[in-house]
Scaffold this active site. Sequence first.
Site, mmCIF file in Angstrom:
data_model
loop_
_atom_site.group_PDB
_atom_site.id
_atom_site.type_symbol
_atom_site.label_atom_id
_atom_site.label_comp_id
_atom_site.label_asym_id
_atom_site.label_seq_id
_atom_site.Cartn_x
_atom_site.Cartn_y
_atom_site.Cartn_z
ATOM 1 N N SER A 185 0.833 -1.200 0.000
ATOM 2 C CA SER A 185 0.000 0.000 0.000
ATOM 3 C C SER A 185 0.866 1.248 0.000
ATOM 4 O O SER A 185 1.945 1.263 0.603
ATOM 5 C CB SER A 185 -0.909 0.018 1.242
ATOM 6 O OG SER A 185 -1.586 1.260 1.347
ATOM 7 N N TYR A 201 -1.702 -0.437 10.127
ATOM 8 C CA TYR A 201 -1.655 -1.004 8.785
ATOM 9 C C TYR A 201 -0.538 -0.344 7.967
ATOM 10 O O TYR A 201 0.230 -1.018 7.283
ATOM 11 C CB TYR A 201 -3.007 -0.787 8.107
ATOM 12 C CG TYR A 201 -3.124 -1.332 6.705
ATOM 13 C CD1 TYR A 201 -3.479 -2.666 6.491
ATOM 14 C CD2 TYR A 201 -2.909 -0.521 5.595
ATOM 15 C CE1 TYR A 201 -3.616 -3.175 5.205
ATOM 16 C CE2 TYR A 201 -3.034 -1.019 4.307
ATOM 17 C CZ TYR A 201 -3.391 -2.344 4.116
ATOM 18 O OH TYR A 201 -3.506 -2.843 2.843
#
Length: 299
Positions: free
Chosen positions: A162, A217
């Site tokens: 990501s 995350y």
Amino acid sequence: MDSNEAELSFLSPSLSPTSRWWSEDTVAIVTGANKGIGFALVKRMAELGVTVILTARDIERGCKAVEALRAQGLYNVAFSCLDVSDPSSIRAFTSWFSKRYAALDILVNNAAVSFNDLNENSVEHAETVMKTNFYGPKLLTEALLPMFRSSSSVSRILNVSSRLGSLNQLRNPSIKQVMKSERLSEEEIEGVVNLFLGDVKSDTWKSKGWPKLWTDYAVSKLALNAYTRVLAKRYEGRGLSVNSFCPGFTQTSMTHCKGDHTADDAAGMAARLALLPSHQIPSGKFFFWGSSNAISSKL
């Protein structure tokens, strides 16, 4: 990645018949693949003729996923249970694989978790996030490294990551300096992860310059991106390509089906990257899906 600002862009890499290097003997593993991008990627690679092992931590869901693919005529798909957050599960899977397959050609580390809604930022499950998103891919990769095929075709590892894990999301200059170093080591990456988990335990993480969005995350993907770069350097010139890929804001269960494109769209792009011809595939890069179906990468 972001340790070097040199950047290149190219339109969606093609999978033309003339560039095909794989066959039915080519073996790929996709983790976290009973749904979403992982499931779509297994489907796409199987359609292209690759033998694919679909893994999931839930046996029932994994078997149903394989049954759904076989109902579509895709019989070159197998299932094995794998929970990447559990070292014993990784050992069991590695043993299972070594008894059934001669070699591995492609590993896609797709399995990941987040416990936040889109507009939330809790770190209550930070340890689980790190075990699944960083340590899981790392431990699985290390366990499978001896099994990659030695041939004229480059073996490939693609870590689904990501842009939240980009270095520019870090606001702590000392940590950023460590992570961007050309001499970065695995021990230093784990040191940064442990530092973050320590700040979570002491409830000081908000003031320590960690990424602001989906913090746990983001740190897990920051560590995964860094590991990608370190592993690529370790295997430079040794027939193994290691890259990270951000599929962008994709419509999956993690985003509550909100996003700019579908899981099939993201999987199609991931398949193109994983199956690039040996003379074209780079290593140590972070690819992200940009506008106009363009793929960009930073060293």
